[in-house]
Design a protein around this motif. Structure first.
Motif, short mmCIF file in Angstrom:
data_model
loop_
_atom_site.label_atom_id
_atom_site.label_comp_id
_atom_site.label_asym_id
_atom_site.label_seq_id
_atom_site.Cartn_x
_atom_site.Cartn_y
_atom_site.Cartn_z
N THR A 144 44.00 46.77 40.42
CA THR A 144 43.09 47.64 41.19
C THR A 144 42.68 48.82 40.32
O THR A 144 43.35 49.16 39.34
N ASN A 145 41.59 49.49 40.71
CA ASN A 145 41.14 50.69 39.98
C ASN A 145 42.22 51.77 39.96
O ASN A 145 42.32 52.57 39.04
N LEU A 146 43.01 51.79 41.04
CA LEU A 146 43.98 52.88 41.20
C LEU A 146 45.13 52.80 40.20
O LEU A 146 45.77 53.82 39.91
N HIS A 147 45.38 51.61 39.65
CA HIS A 147 46.54 51.47 38.76
C HIS A 147 46.38 52.37 37.53
O HIS A 147 47.26 53.20 37.24
N GLY A 148 45.25 52.25 36.83
CA GLY A 148 45.03 53.07 35.63
C GLY A 148 44.95 54.54 35.99
O GLY A 148 45.50 55.40 35.29
N ALA A 149 44.29 54.84 37.12
CA ALA A 149 44.13 56.24 37.53
C ALA A 149 45.50 56.86 37.82
O ALA A 149 45.76 58.02 37.47
N ALA A 150 46.40 56.08 38.43
CA ALA A 150 47.74 56.59 38.76
C ALA A 150 48.53 56.84 37.47
O ALA A 150 49.16 57.90 37.32
N PRO A 284 41.92 53.96 57.30
CA PRO A 284 41.42 52.59 57.49
C PRO A 284 39.90 52.56 57.54
O PRO A 284 39.28 53.46 58.11
N LYS A 285 39.31 51.55 56.92
CA LYS A 285 37.85 51.37 56.92
C LYS A 285 37.11 52.63 56.50
O LYS A 285 36.09 53.01 57.10
N ASN A 286 37.62 53.30 55.49
CA ASN A 286 37.03 54.56 55.05
C ASN A 286 35.60 54.34 54.53
O ASN A 286 35.40 53.64 53.55
N PRO A 287 34.59 54.94 55.18
CA PRO A 287 33.20 54.70 54.74
C PRO A 287 32.93 55.20 53.32
O PRO A 287 31.96 54.80 52.70
N GLU A 288 33.81 56.08 52.81
CA GLU A 288 33.57 56.64 51.46
C GLU A 288 34.16 55.79 50.34
O GLU A 288 34.10 56.15 49.17
N ASP A 289 34.77 54.65 50.68
CA ASP A 289 35.36 53.82 49.64
C ASP A 289 34.31 53.36 48.64
O ASP A 289 33.19 53.01 49.00
N THR A 290 34.73 53.33 47.37
CA THR A 290 33.85 52.79 46.33
C THR A 290 34.69 51.87 45.45
O THR A 290 35.90 52.04 45.35
N LEU A 291 34.02 50.90 44.83
CA LEU A 291 34.69 50.04 43.85
C LEU A 291 34.11 50.43 42.49
O LEU A 291 32.89 50.47 42.33
N VAL A 292 34.99 50.73 41.54
CA VAL A 292 34.51 51.16 40.23
C VAL A 292 34.43 49.96 39.31
O VAL A 292 35.38 49.19 39.19
N GLU A 346 30.33 36.18 38.08
CA GLU A 346 31.58 35.79 37.39
C GLU A 346 32.54 36.98 37.35
O GLU A 346 33.73 36.85 37.61
N MET A 347 31.96 38.14 37.01
CA MET A 347 32.81 39.34 36.92
C MET A 347 33.43 39.65 38.28
O MET A 347 34.61 39.95 38.39
N MET A 348 32.62 39.53 39.34
CA MET A 348 33.11 39.86 40.68
C MET A 348 34.17 38.86 41.14
O MET A 348 35.06 39.21 41.92
N GLU A 349 34.05 37.61 40.67
CA GLU A 349 35.07 36.64 41.06
C GLU A 349 36.42 37.03 40.47
O GLU A 349 37.45 36.96 41.14
N VAL A 350 36.38 37.54 39.23
CA VAL A 350 37.63 38.00 38.60
C VAL A 350 38.17 39.23 39.36
O VAL A 350 39.35 39.30 39.71
N VAL A 351 37.27 40.18 39.63
CA VAL A 351 37.70 41.41 40.32
C VAL A 351 38.30 41.07 41.69
O VAL A 351 39.38 41.52 42.05
#
Ligand SMILES: C[S@@+](CC[C@H](N)C(=O)[O-])C[C@H]1O[C@@H](n2cnc3c(N)ncnc32)[C@H](O)[C@@H]1O
Length: 415
Positions: A144-150, A284-292, A346-351
């Motif tokens: 997840t994006n959060l792993h590197g950020a953490a 839950p269902k946070n409208p501000e969520d983003t995928l980096v 393809e990239m999204m399938e990996v993500v």
């Protein structure tokens, strides 16, 4: 109700009002999982001030620096280089250090000033940001994006702590022994989960000034967050004297609050990644969520929102990369579009696959993982998967459109 409030809250109220702070007479503090919540004994109508903190009680980098200059040997040049966060975190930690190592009331050293405030903040085991995560909890974030950020967050804070520690050690080895990493992490979490920008203290309060520094406002920071809660910030003069010390910052409710309901603040629009990193909770269902998303070794960071903002920019970057790869070869626009969409898919399938795997690992009831941390991660991963579905759906729609363009040009696309 107020009379049943914990002793620490009673001591805080006494200290707060003796120093010019005020809390609405119908507001009471109640202990809860994350620390304290503030509730209304009776209905409180819109427009009333909930809590007002004199600026003289704020924990600012200046307050922290003045204290550290007074107690450390030869600190001037070194302290000049410290960030606001290093100053404030060290000031907070020194409350615990000085109490443990230097407890005599008649010690000649100046005492830090915010003990009654710190005593009502959540104890370390109640804090749930990645700084407190176990190794197993950090590992669950892989994919997840959060792993590197953490990991970055932990490394940055650790470097800061070591820098601060080395100056503390020059004054006293005993202080250095008590100036622990655990305590520094607690102080850093208080700052990330409770600080306000200093720009809020100006005569025209603002939440978005790039030059602003973090400031802790006792009492004002006791309210939990509700997205979209209508509140306003008012800077007022506590007396007629127009001096800085007499200024106060007040939180005013802009909604009626029902009896026995929680009095809430609004921390602004934050994604679950930001909430977890800084505050230790997720919505839950946070409208501000983003995928980096980042393409290969590119340094460009694309933040895709739940409404699909940012997808077009990824397509444009992919098109540029493809054109560079094709060099001199010419390619029809529809063909380039299809190629871009293929690569993006393809990239999204990996993500997505990494996110599904992360979600499945988090659901396994194993390892040194706290139940609330597990739930917070599931909420976060669900949001990430929601955004990845939005992206995949948009790519399908774009694919259909590109095919239509090809057909209009009389081209039959083979798969
Ligand atoms: C500024 S403090 C708010 C008051 C805090 N509960 C206390 O004890 O002082 C922010 C912390 O409160 C908790 N919190 C605030 N809003 C929350 C929410 N909507 N859901 C879960 N926890 C929340 C989180 O632990 C967060 O780090």
């Amino acid at each position: 109700m107020a009379s049943n409030e914990p002793a620490s809250v009673r001591a805080f109220r006494e200290w707060f009002s003796a120093n010019g702070g005020s809390i609405h007479e119908d507001a009471y503090f109640e202990r809860e999982k994350s620390g304290m919540g503030v509730y209304a004994k009776k209905g409180i109508s819109s427009g009333q001030t909930i809590v007002s903190c004199p600026i003289s009680l704020a924990v600012t980098d200046q307050v922290a620096r003045d204290y550290l200059v007074a107690v450390l040997s030869d600190p001037h040049q070194v302290l000049e280089k410290w960030s606001s966060r290093e100053l404030i975190c060290s000031y907070i930690v020194m409350h615990w250090v000085s109490q443990e190592v230097d407890p005599e009331e008649n010690s000649s050293r100046p005492k830090p000033l915010h003990r009654p405030y710190l005593d009502i903040l959540p104890p370390a085991p109640n804090l749930k940001t990645p700084l407190q995560f176990t190794d197993a909890e950090i590992d669950l974030l892989k994919g997840t994006n959060l792993h590197g950020a953490a990991l970055d967050r932990i490394e940055e804070r650790s470097k800061e702590w070591k820098r601060c520690l080395s100056l503390i050690r020059e004054t006293s080895q005993k202080w250095a022994d008590a100036f622990t990493w655990e305590r520094y992490k607690t102080a850093a979490t208080y700052l990330s989960s409770r600080a306000f920008p200093s720009s809020l203290l100006s005569s025209s309060p603002s939440l978005s000034d790039p030059n602003s520094t973090p400031v802790l406002l006792p009492g004002v920071d006791s309210l939990n967050h509700s997205r979209g809660q209508p509140v306003s910030w008012v800077v007022s003069n506590l007396s007629n004297a127009p001096t800085e010390e007499r200024l106060a910052i007040s939180l005013v409710s802009r909604a009626d609050i029902h009896p026995n309901s929680e009095i809430l603040n609004n921390y602004g629009l934050k994604s679950n990644a930001e909430l977890i990193l800084g505050y230790g909770f997720a919505l839950p269902k946070n409208p501000e969520d983003t995928l980096v998303l980042k393409l290969g070794s590119s340094s460009v960071r694309h933040e895709i929102t739940r409404s699909g903002d940012g997808i077009e920019e990824v397509c444009q970057e992919l098109a540029l990369v493809l054109k560079q790869q094709l060099a001199e070869e010419s390619i029809e626009d529809w063909d380039l579009d299809l190629e871009v969409l293929d690569r993006f898919k393809e990239m999204m399938e990996v993500v997505s696959s990494k996110l599904y795997h992360a979600g499945a690992r988090v659901e396994e009831p194993e390892g040194d993982v706290q139940a609330d941390v597990r739930q917070m991660m599931l909420t976060y991963i669900a949001g990430q998967l929601d955004v990845s579905k939005v992206i995949l759906q948009s790519l399908d729609e774009r694919w259909q459109k590109a095919l239509q363009v090809a057909e209009e040009q009389g081209v039959e696309v083979e798969f």
